[in-house]
Design a protein around this motif. Structure first.
Motif, mmCIF file in Angstrom:
data_model
loop_
_atom_site.group_PDB
_atom_site.id
_atom_site.type_symbol
_atom_site.label_atom_id
_atom_site.label_comp_id
_atom_site.label_asym_id
_atom_site.label_seq_id
_atom_site.Cartn_x
_atom_site.Cartn_y
_atom_site.Cartn_z
ATOM 1 N N GLY A 274 -84.632 0.911 -3.927
ATOM 2 C CA GLY A 274 -84.096 1.689 -5.046
ATOM 3 C C GLY A 274 -84.444 1.029 -6.367
ATOM 4 N N ALA B 167 -86.755 1.687 -8.579
ATOM 5 C CA ALA B 167 -87.457 2.448 -9.625
ATOM 6 C C ALA B 167 -86.609 2.698 -10.865
ATOM 7 C CB ALA B 167 -87.954 3.778 -9.059
ATOM 8 N N PHE C 288 -79.746 0.069 -11.712
ATOM 9 C CA PHE C 288 -79.557 -1.355 -11.414
ATOM 10 C C PHE C 288 -80.805 -1.948 -10.754
ATOM 11 C CE2 PHE C 288 -74.649 -1.492 -11.247
ATOM 12 C CZ PHE C 288 -74.591 -2.250 -12.398
ATOM 13 N N GLY C 289 -81.442 -1.162 -9.872
ATOM 14 C CA GLY C 289 -82.630 -1.666 -9.175
ATOM 15 C C GLY C 289 -83.719 -2.076 -10.153
ATOM 16 N N ASP D 143 -88.990 2.378 -3.200
ATOM 17 C CA ASP D 143 -88.150 3.505 -3.634
ATOM 18 C C ASP D 143 -88.673 4.804 -3.035
ATOM 19 O OD1 ASP D 143 -86.123 3.579 -6.379
ATOM 20 O OD2 ASP D 143 -86.770 5.493 -5.520
ATOM 21 N N ASN E 5 -80.519 -2.341 -2.539
ATOM 22 C CA ASN E 5 -79.829 -1.769 -3.708
ATOM 23 C C ASN E 5 -79.749 -0.248 -3.670
ATOM 24 O OD1 ASN E 5 -79.208 -1.609 -6.825
ATOM 25 N ND2 ASN E 5 -81.096 -0.433 -6.517
ATOM 26 N N ALA E 6 -80.678 0.408 -2.990
ATOM 27 C CA ALA E 6 -80.705 1.878 -3.030
ATOM 28 C C ALA E 6 -79.349 2.436 -2.608
ATOM 29 C CB ALA E 6 -81.803 2.418 -2.115
ATOM 30 N N ILE F 138 -76.457 6.063 -3.322
ATOM 31 C CA ILE F 138 -76.159 7.325 -4.009
ATOM 32 C C ILE F 138 -74.642 7.528 -4.079
ATOM 33 C CG2 ILE F 138 -78.318 8.456 -3.313
ATOM 34 C CD1 ILE F 138 -76.551 10.057 -1.261
ATOM 35 N N ASN G 189 -73.490 -3.868 -3.545
ATOM 36 C CA ASN G 189 -72.350 -3.093 -3.084
ATOM 37 C C ASN G 189 -71.712 -2.455 -4.327
ATOM 38 O OD1 ASN G 189 -69.430 -2.737 -1.932
ATOM 39 N ND2 ASN G 189 -70.686 -3.210 -0.152
ATOM 40 N N TYR H 8 -68.250 7.515 -0.673
ATOM 41 C CA TYR H 8 -68.885 6.374 -1.343
ATOM 42 C C TYR H 8 -68.129 5.082 -1.030
ATOM 43 C CZ TYR H 8 -70.902 3.588 -5.159
ATOM 44 O OH TYR H 8 -71.534 2.608 -5.890
ATOM 45 N N PRO I 122 -70.754 -4.817 -8.229
ATOM 46 C CA PRO I 122 -70.675 -4.582 -9.675
ATOM 47 C C PRO I 122 -69.663 -3.508 -10.024
ATOM 48 C CG PRO I 122 -72.903 -4.159 -8.794
ATOM 49 C CD PRO I 122 -71.946 -4.219 -7.638
ATOM 50 N N ASN J 275 -68.923 -0.460 -13.116
ATOM 51 C CA ASN J 275 -69.760 0.658 -13.541
ATOM 52 C C ASN J 275 -70.827 0.226 -14.549
ATOM 53 O OD1 ASN J 275 -68.316 2.446 -11.953
ATOM 54 N ND2 ASN J 275 -66.776 2.757 -13.545
ATOM 55 N N PHE J 276 -72.041 0.741 -14.328
ATOM 56 C CA PHE J 276 -73.199 0.442 -15.182
ATOM 57 C C PHE J 276 -73.312 1.591 -16.194
ATOM 58 C CE2 PHE J 276 -78.146 0.177 -15.014
ATOM 59 C CZ PHE J 276 -78.175 -0.480 -16.229
ATOM 60 N N LEU K 17 -77.090 6.857 -14.131
ATOM 61 C CA LEU K 17 -76.004 7.520 -13.401
ATOM 62 C C LEU K 17 -74.891 7.962 -14.363
ATOM 63 C CD1 LEU K 17 -74.851 8.093 -10.440
ATOM 64 C CD2 LEU K 17 -73.498 6.044 -10.832
ATOM 65 N N TRP K 18 -74.584 7.098 -15.333
ATOM 66 C CA TRP K 18 -73.515 7.426 -16.288
ATOM 67 C C TRP K 18 -74.056 8.050 -17.565
ATOM 68 C CZ3 TRP K 18 -68.218 7.016 -15.623
ATOM 69 C CH2 TRP K 18 -67.807 6.419 -14.427
#
Ligand SMILES: NC(=O)c1ccc[n+]([C@@H]2O[C@H](COP(=O)([O-])OP(=O)(O)OC[C@H]3O[C@@H](n4cnc5c(N)ncnc54)[C@H](O)[C@@H]3O)[C@@H](O)[C@H]2O)c1
Length: 368
Positions: A109, A111, A114-115, A133, A184-185, A187, A241, A255, A285, A287-288, A293-294
């Motif tokens: 993940g 691409a 976080f990856g 990825d 890391n990948a 969803i 995680n 999730y 972690p 939230n990024f 994603l956010w």
């Protein structure tokens, strides 16, 4: 013997001989004046490699019975020779990023999100990184951005076993083995337990939970083979995680359940793989908020929560963001740099395995 079996044994022999991470590439001829290693059978190969002169940089031609496989071998310039080995003499922490310098890593993940942050962090610290990825174009674009001599793109579906095995074969042919796996990948498919479709629940489980098993199985085999010829070389599997692996998440059970389960796998794999010199740990972690994603302007969670009125009284994306940041004692979201500090700690720490390292700004605190 297959290339997948021979290459990590060869890499391990160089690790043991030179105490430095190397890139072992399957190359016709093995480069200029390659060393010759002959073994009557697969069982004899580790001993034959241990006795061989293996100059670095250089090349080697390995013959097992009738089969012949050639490799060229080099390092990524000046590399730190200590932290990969079982170094009980070092009294102080090495410079943080030096612990991955010259090492070979894979980031699933990788691409975006976080990856991609971890890819940049590792490359900036002198590692060679496979960006693995489902989004092959995105992985290739990032590899080109960071420099093709520092990274290689692999198109992979981590939830598909044949695809993960093909990734392991590509790694064996390109660098012989590796030092660090960052799984890391992942969803998010949020939804109420009373409403969510099984397909959405199952997809989350496949990518966040089952895929960690597949990645550890196939890349762990490479690490274990390498360890046969490099018994003092420690390697790492790190699962990215989440804070949702440490505490429940409302209307987000698929999730959180997949992430809680991930920690069960981390602890169990850690117990098993220690005999192969592999440490297995997780980073959890928060939230990024700056990641796609956010923050994606069209489909990011901030925009979604604004439109759905999830945050009472919020009329702008900034107000939604402030609402979430106010839940964090350190008053901001997690960044790639925060996660990289945890990666360096885990790699450098030769005396810990099976742990979950929170990186949440204090939002989730461990309890016993
Ligand atoms: N974003 C956050 O706030 C946050 C917080 C805590 C933990 N995490 C965790 O961090 C990890 C990365 O999350 P992110 O937010 O950066 O995600 P993201 O959606 O920004 O990126 C995920 C990447 O994984 C790839 N991917 C998806 N399915 C794949 C598959 N089957 N095979 C291979 N690659 C696949 C995607 O193409 C994408 O490049 C996940 O495990 C996530 O659970 C994220």
């Amino acid at each position: 013997m297959t290339l997948l079996e021979i290459a990590p044994l060869v890499r391990g022999a160089y690790l043991a001989r030179h105490g430095a991470p190397v890139l072992v590439s399957h190359t016709p001829g093995g480069g200029e004046s390659p060393a010759q290693v002959r073994a009557g059978s697969a069982d004899d190969l580790p001993a034959a490699l241990a006795e061989a002169e293996l100059p670095l940089p250089g090349g080697v031609v390995v013959e097992v019975g009738e089969e012949q496989v050639a490799f060229s071998v080099r390092t990524l310039g000046e590399v730190n020779r200590l932290p990969g080995a079982r170094d009980t003499e070092a009294r102080s922490a090495a410079s943080r990023s030096a612990v991955v310098s010259g090492k070979v890593a894979v980031v699933t993940g990788g691409a975006q999100g976080f990856g991609a942050e971890i890819v940049h962090g590792l490359v900036d610290s002198g590692a060679f990184v496979y960006i693995a990825d489902l989004n092959g174009d995105g992985a290739s674009a990032l590899a080109a951005e960071v420099g093709d001599h520092r990274a290689a793109a692999i198109t992979v579906n981590v939830a598909d076993e044949a695809s993960v095995q093909a990734m392991a074969e590509q790694i064996a042919a390109t660098t012989g083995g590796l030092d660090l796996v960052v799984s890391n990948a992942g969803i998010v498919r949020a939804g109420s337990v009373l409403e969510q479709d099984l397909s959405s629940f199952a997809l989350t489980t496949d990518i966040n939970y089952t895929a960690f098993f597949l990645v550890t199985k196939h890349l762990g085999r490479l690490l274990a083979a390498q360890h046969r010829t490099a018994p003092d070389w420690l390697t790492d599997v790190i699962q990215i995680n989440s804070k949702s692996g440490l505490t429940g998440s409302n209307k987000n059970g698929a999730y959180a359940g997949s992430k809680f389960g991930g920690l069960g796998l981390v602890q169990s794999f850690a117990l098993e793989l220690v005999e192969h010199g592999v440490k297995v740990n997780a980073i959890c972690p928060g939230n990024f908020y700056d990641g796609p994603l956010w923050s994606d302007p069209d489909k990011g969670l901030f925009v979604q929560y604004l439109r759905s009125g999830k945050v009472p009284g919020a009329t702008t994306v900034d107000e939604v963001r402030e609402f979430y940041e106010s839940k964090v004692p350190l008053r901001r979201g997690t960044t790639g740099a925060d996660v990289m500090r945890a990666v360096y700690y885990i790699v450098e720490q030769a005396y810990e395995t099976g742990q979950a390292v929170p990186v949440t700004g204090g939002q989730v605190m461990l309890s016993s």
